[in-house]
Write an enzyme that holds these catalytic residues in place. Structure first.
Site, short mmCIF file in Angstrom:
data_model
loop_
_atom_site.label_atom_id
_atom_site.label_comp_id
_atom_site.label_asym_id
_atom_site.label_seq_id
_atom_site.Cartn_x
_atom_site.Cartn_y
_atom_site.Cartn_z
N CYS A 115 0.86 -1.12 0.07
CA CYS A 115 -0.09 -0.21 0.18
C CYS A 115 0.80 1.06 0.07
CB CYS A 115 -1.04 0.14 1.10
SG CYS A 115 -2.00 -1.50 1.25
N HIS A 240 -3.36 7.16 3.12
CA HIS A 240 -3.63 6.10 2.51
C HIS A 240 -5.13 5.28 2.91
CE1 HIS A 240 -3.97 1.86 1.23
NE2 HIS A 240 -3.80 1.32 2.40
N ASN A 270 -10.10 -0.24 0.33
CA ASN A 270 -8.54 -0.31 0.30
C ASN A 270 -8.19 -0.71 -0.83
OD1 ASN A 270 -6.07 -0.51 0.65
ND2 ASN A 270 -6.06 -1.43 2.80
#
Ligand code: COA
Length: 313
Positions: A115, A240, A270
């Site tokens: 990520c 994020h 996500n």
């Protein structure tokens, strides 16, 4: 410090059309819209078609970013794709993307930093431009996590989604610049979040949660310090998009009002390396980012990897 400045000159996104809502998940998993919403902030996510690979999802985002920068694929000197769901082990997804775009023989490679991949990529692009090596570098975060999710595992299936976001990093003639970048990793925590080759993603949620907040806070404070700025100077933080509770806890620890911390997790879940460029794009489209604003980007992911970037847009 280099005399050359590097700016985000263009930006684009691509969100797959197919929507999977929490209600849809209730039909085949022992979960509920209420649990997912309160624990994560996610209401729905988008899922790529089975035939779509990361480079297919990346392509419209990359095209938009290049066009938005006022450039053509011929102007792109390097293509960097951050992804944990590459088209193949090799060639790189970046090679496929560059070919689909029609970029004439750029340097092209993928980054594996989960990520945090997009901000790792942005850091590399910044260095390429500042060194004078390249003028225009395409950085893309592109993911098809739906293809590595165990759809029987409710603890991960509700979290992730697919999508892509792209930026063109170019030599800047004005005041815009990428001012600081603090990138870190700690492989000893690999077991918190991982995906063995050819298998499905595994995660220890609680462990990841705590480490995420602490690491992003530390990297953000360091990046601010290196840029010579205070948190009050920052127009908006683009974190994020992993969990709204992580985002809110980060805002609290950094003593920031929630409206200074951007979130669109309710729509996309996500999307790993794609989450920051997608959020950046939407914040910009909503008028929350203007030319000249100081922006803080911060991410955290498998590896473990984490980092923060301060830039003047
Ligand atoms: N639906 C319903 N119940 C669920 C569930 C789901 N989708 N997933 C887990 N549960 C259950 C668990 O089985 C557990 O039940 P038990 O108490 O009977 O054992 C209970 O909910 C609590 O589980 P827990 O994992 O402790 O919940 P949590 O509050 O930590 O929330 C996460 C779980 C995954 C949402 C949270 O830990 C998180 O977001 N972590 C960070 C993950 C992340 O962001 N990863 C990516 C980083 S880039």
């Amino acid at each position: 410090m280099s005399a050359i400045k590097a700016e985000i000159k263009g930006i684009g996104i691509n969100i797959p059309q197919r929507v999977l809502t929490n209600k849809d998940l209730e039909k085949f998993l022992d979960t509920s819209d209420e649990w997912i919403t309160t624990r994560t902030g996610i209401k729905e996510r988008h899922i790529a078609e089975e035939w779509e690979k990361a480079s297919d999802v990346a392509l419209p985002a990359a095209k938009e970013a290049i066009e938005n920068a006022g450039l053509t694929p011929r102007d792109i000197d390097a293509v960097i794709v951050a992804t944990s769901t590459p088209d193949m082990t090799f060639p790189s997804t970046a090679c496929f993307l560059a070919d689909k775009l029609g970029c004439p023989k750029p340097m092209a490679f993928d980054i594996s930093a989960a990520c945090s991949g997009f901000i790792y990529g942005l850091t590399i692009a910044n260095s390429f431009v500042k060194s004078g090596q390249f003028e225009n570098v395409l950085v893309v975060g592109a993911e098809v996590f739906s293809q590595i999710i165990d759809w029987n595992d409710r603890s991960t299936a509700v979290i992730f989604g697919d999508g892509a976001g792209a930026v063109v990093v170019s030599k800047s003639d004005g005041e815009s610049d990428i001012l600081s970048a603090v990138m870190k990793s700690d492989g000893s925590h690999w077991g918190s979040l991982y995906c063995p080759v050819g298998e499905k993603l595994r995660m220890r949620g609680r462990e990841t949660f705590k480490l995420a907040i602490k690491s992003m806070e530390m990297a953000s404070n360091k990046a601010l310090q290196q840029a010579g700025l205070q948190i009050e100077d920052i127009k908006i933080i683009i974190p994020h998009q992993a969990n709204i509770r992580i985002i809110n806890a980060l805002a609290e620890r950094m003593e920031l009002p929630e409206d200074k911390v951007y979130s669109n997790i309710h729509k996309y879940g996500n999307t790993s390396a794609a989450s920051i460029p997608i959020a950046f794009y939407e914040a910009w489209k909503e008028g929350k980012i203007s030319k000249g604003d100081y922006i803080l980007l911060t991410a955290f992911g498998g590896g473990l990897t984490w980092g923060s970037i301060v830039l003047k847009f």
